[in-house]
Design a protein around this motif. Sequence first.
Motif, PDB file in Angstrom:
ATOM      1  N   PRO A  65       0.846  -1.208   0.000  1.00  0.00           N
ATOM      2  CA  PRO A  65       0.000   0.000   0.000  1.00  0.00           C
ATOM      3  C   PRO A  65       0.879   1.255   0.000  1.00  0.00           C
ATOM      4  O   PRO A  65       1.003   1.955   1.018  1.00  0.00           O
ATOM      5  CB  PRO A  65      -0.804  -0.146   1.298  1.00  0.00           C
ATOM      6  CG  PRO A  65       0.073  -0.925   2.214  1.00  0.00           C
ATOM      7  CD  PRO A  65       0.823  -1.889   1.315  1.00  0.00           C
ATOM      8  N   TRP A  66       1.486   1.565  -1.151  1.00  0.00           N
ATOM      9  CA  TRP A  66       2.464   2.643  -1.220  1.00  0.00           C
ATOM     10  C   TRP A  66       1.877   3.994  -0.854  1.00  0.00           C
ATOM     11  O   TRP A  66       2.548   4.816  -0.220  1.00  0.00           O
ATOM     12  CB  TRP A  66       3.070   2.711  -2.624  1.00  0.00           C
ATOM     13  CG  TRP A  66       3.876   1.494  -2.997  1.00  0.00           C
ATOM     14  CD1 TRP A  66       3.581   0.568  -3.956  1.00  0.00           C
ATOM     15  CD2 TRP A  66       5.111   1.077  -2.414  1.00  0.00           C
ATOM     16  NE1 TRP A  66       4.545  -0.398  -4.003  1.00  0.00           N
ATOM     17  CE2 TRP A  66       5.511  -0.109  -3.067  1.00  0.00           C
ATOM     18  CE3 TRP A  66       5.931   1.582  -1.398  1.00  0.00           C
ATOM     19  CZ2 TRP A  66       6.680  -0.785  -2.753  1.00  0.00           C
ATOM     20  CZ3 TRP A  66       7.092   0.915  -1.074  1.00  0.00           C
ATOM     21  CH2 TRP A  66       7.459  -0.267  -1.746  1.00  0.00           C
ATOM     22  N   ARG A  67       0.630   4.241  -1.252  1.00  0.00           N
ATOM     23  CA  ARG A  67       0.020   5.536  -0.960  1.00  0.00           C
ATOM     24  C   ARG A  67      -0.059   5.757   0.553  1.00  0.00           C
ATOM     25  O   ARG A  67       0.255   6.833   1.059  1.00  0.00           O
ATOM     26  CB  ARG A  67      -1.361   5.631  -1.590  1.00  0.00           C
ATOM     27  CG  ARG A  67      -1.964   7.033  -1.565  1.00  0.00           C
ATOM     28  CD  ARG A  67      -3.388   7.016  -2.117  1.00  0.00           C
ATOM     29  NE  ARG A  67      -3.441   6.420  -3.437  1.00  0.00           N
ATOM     30  CZ  ARG A  67      -3.252   7.097  -4.566  1.00  0.00           C
ATOM     31  NH1 ARG A  67      -2.989   8.387  -4.526  1.00  0.00           N
ATOM     32  NH2 ARG A  67      -3.335   6.491  -5.743  1.00  0.00           N
ATOM     33  N   GLN A  68      -0.469   4.719   1.269  1.00  0.00           N
ATOM     34  CA  GLN A  68      -0.572   4.836   2.720  1.00  0.00           C
ATOM     35  C   GLN A  68       0.813   4.901   3.373  1.00  0.00           C
ATOM     36  O   GLN A  68       1.042   5.659   4.324  1.00  0.00           O
ATOM     37  CB  GLN A  68      -1.364   3.659   3.296  1.00  0.00           C
ATOM     38  CG  GLN A  68      -2.860   3.690   2.997  1.00  0.00           C
ATOM     39  CD  GLN A  68      -3.173   3.285   1.561  1.00  0.00           C
ATOM     40  OE1 GLN A  68      -2.359   2.629   0.912  1.00  0.00           O
ATOM     41  NE2 GLN A  68      -4.339   3.679   1.068  1.00  0.00           N
ATOM     42  N   LEU A  69       1.752   4.116   2.855  1.00  0.00           N
ATOM     43  CA  LEU A  69       3.113   4.145   3.402  1.00  0.00           C
ATOM     44  C   LEU A  69       3.786   5.497   3.176  1.00  0.00           C
ATOM     45  O   LEU A  69       4.654   5.904   3.958  1.00  0.00           O
ATOM     46  CB  LEU A  69       3.960   3.035   2.762  1.00  0.00           C
ATOM     47  CG  LEU A  69       3.612   1.599   3.179  1.00  0.00           C
ATOM     48  CD1 LEU A  69       4.413   0.600   2.349  1.00  0.00           C
ATOM     49  CD2 LEU A  69       3.880   1.391   4.674  1.00  0.00           C
ATOM     50  N   SER A  70       3.380   6.195   2.119  1.00  0.00           N
ATOM     51  CA  SER A  70       3.992   7.495   1.847  1.00  0.00           C
ATOM     52  C   SER A  70       3.687   8.521   2.936  1.00  0.00           C
ATOM     53  O   SER A  70       4.369   9.550   3.033  1.00  0.00           O
ATOM     54  CB  SER A  70       3.533   8.030   0.490  1.00  0.00           C
ATOM     55  OG  SER A  70       2.169   8.450   0.539  1.00  0.00           O
ATOM     56  N   MET A  71       2.677   8.236   3.774  1.00  0.00           N
ATOM     57  CA  MET A  71       2.378   9.136   4.879  1.00  0.00           C
ATOM     58  C   MET A  71       3.580   9.264   5.808  1.00  0.00           C
ATOM     59  O   MET A  71       3.849  10.336   6.352  1.00  0.00           O
ATOM     60  CB  MET A  71       1.166   8.633   5.673  1.00  0.00           C
ATOM     61  CG  MET A  71      -0.144   8.657   4.920  1.00  0.00           C
ATOM     62  SD  MET A  71      -1.562   8.270   5.989  1.00  0.00           S
ATOM     63  CE  MET A  71      -1.170   6.592   6.506  1.00  0.00           C
ATOM     64  N   VAL A  72       4.308   8.159   6.000  1.00  0.00           N
ATOM     65  CA  VAL A  72       5.469   8.176   6.901  1.00  0.00           C
ATOM     66  C   VAL A  72       6.523   9.159   6.383  1.00  0.00           C
ATOM     67  O   VAL A  72       7.038  10.007   7.133  1.00  0.00           O
ATOM     68  CB  VAL A  72       6.068   6.770   7.036  1.00  0.00           C
ATOM     69  CG1 VAL A  72       7.323   6.807   7.906  1.00  0.00           C
ATOM     70  CG2 VAL A  72       5.042   5.798   7.601  1.00  0.00           C
ATOM     71  N   ALA A  73       6.832   9.063   5.091  1.00  0.00           N
ATOM     72  CA  ALA A  73       7.836   9.954   4.507  1.00  0.00           C
ATOM     73  C   ALA A  73       7.359  11.403   4.535  1.00  0.00           C
ATOM     74  O   ALA A  73       8.143  12.319   4.810  1.00  0.00           O
ATOM     75  CB  ALA A  73       8.147   9.516   3.075  1.00  0.00           C
ATOM     76  N   PHE A  74       6.076  11.627   4.262  1.00  0.00           N
ATOM     77  CA  PHE A  74       5.539  12.992   4.262  1.00  0.00           C
ATOM     78  C   PHE A  74       5.657  13.620   5.656  1.00  0.00           C
ATOM     79  O   PHE A  74       6.102  14.761   5.808  1.00  0.00           O
ATOM     80  CB  PHE A  74       4.087  12.981   3.802  1.00  0.00           C
ATOM     81  CG  PHE A  74       3.480  14.353   3.679  1.00  0.00           C
ATOM     82  CD1 PHE A  74       3.645  15.098   2.518  1.00  0.00           C
ATOM     83  CD2 PHE A  74       2.760  14.919   4.723  1.00  0.00           C
ATOM     84  CE1 PHE A  74       3.106  16.372   2.401  1.00  0.00           C
ATOM     85  CE2 PHE A  74       2.209  16.184   4.621  1.00  0.00           C
ATOM     86  CZ  PHE A  74       2.385  16.914   3.456  1.00  0.00           C
ATOM     87  N   ILE A  75       5.267  12.856   6.677  1.00  0.00           N
ATOM     88  CA  ILE A  75       5.336  13.374   8.053  1.00  0.00           C
ATOM     89  C   ILE A  75       6.782  13.631   8.457  1.00  0.00           C
ATOM     90  O   ILE A  75       7.097  14.654   9.091  1.00  0.00           O
ATOM     91  CB  ILE A  75       4.653  12.389   9.023  1.00  0.00           C
ATOM     92  CG1 ILE A  75       3.152  12.318   8.733  1.00  0.00           C
ATOM     93  CG2 ILE A  75       4.888  12.810  10.473  1.00  0.00           C
ATOM     94  CD1 ILE A  75       2.434  11.204   9.456  1.00  0.00           C
TER      95      ILE A  75
END
Length: 302
Positions: A246-256
Motif C-alpha cells: 500500500p504505497w500511498r498509505q506508506l507514503s504518509m510516513v515519509a511525508f510526516i
Amino acid sequence: MPPRTAVTLPGVLRGLLKTTRPKQWVKNTLVIAAPAAAGRLFSQPALLRLSLVFALFTACAAAVYLINDARDAEADRAHPTKCRRPVAAGQVPVPVAYAVGGVLAVLGPLLAARLTPPLVPALLIAYLGMQLAYCVVLKHVLVVDLVVVTTGFLMRAMIGGVALGIPLSRWFLITTGFGALFMVSAKRYSEAVQMAGKAGVTRALLTEYTTGYLRFVWQLAAGVAVLAYCLWALEGRDGPAAGLLPWRQLSMVAFILAILRYAVFADRGTAGEPEEVVLRDRALALIGLVWLAMYGLAVAHW
C-alpha cells in the motif's frame, strides 16, 4: 549604496534576466503536482502542455518581479542589500523594467487564451492581479500578506490540473494550501527571528508580527497539512490494480518525516529560503526522494 552601473544593452539584458529571479523559477514546477498525483504526467501531449504552462506562469511571475522592482527602485537604493538589484543599481532603467514587465503581463495570458483551456488564462490573470495588488498594498496588510503568497503557490499547483482537465481532489488542495502556508509562515518567522532588534528590517510588516504568532501559524499549518495528507492517502482506493504494497498509505510516513525535518529549520529560524533548505539538507532531500518514489509506485500500481 554602490555606484550606479553604466547602461549598456548586454548589461540591460543580463539585468532583466537577474530581475526575473531565475532561482525562483523552481517554484513553478508545482504545475506538475496535480498531473503527477493523477498519474497523467508521462505522455507527450501532457508534457508539452505542462511545459507551455510552466513557461507562461514563469513569464507572469517575471512580470511581477520586474514591475515590483521598478516601483520600489528608490526605496531599494537606500537598502543595504536591495541596492544591488539591477533596477535599483541603474543597470536596468526603470522605464525599461516597467515596459518589459508590462509586455510579459499581457503576453502570458494572451498566449494562454490561444493555446490552453479557458481556465488557464483566467488563473494567470487572477495571479497577476493578486500579485500586483500585493506589490502595491497587500504586502503591508497583516495576515493578508501570508494568504496572498500562499495562494500564489496554490495557483501553481492548480493550474497544471486545470490545463489537463484533471479534477482536483479537495484533499490535494487542502494539503497543498496548508503545506504552502507552512513554508511561507516559517520563512516569515525565520526573517523575524534574524531581524529581531536590528534596524532597517527587510519587511516593515515584520515589526508588526510577533515571533510567537508566526510560530503558531506555521505549527497550525503543518498540523493541518499532515492531517489532510493522511486523509487523502487513506481515501485512495487501489482496488484490483493495487500494487505489491500500500504505497500511498506508506507514503504518509515519509511525508510526516519531511514536515518534521523541515520544522527543525523553521524552529531554528533558518528556513528563510525553502529551496535552499531542501537543497542544503541532505536528509530532507533524501526523505523527499523517498516520498516521491513511494507516491510514484502508488500511482503506477506497483
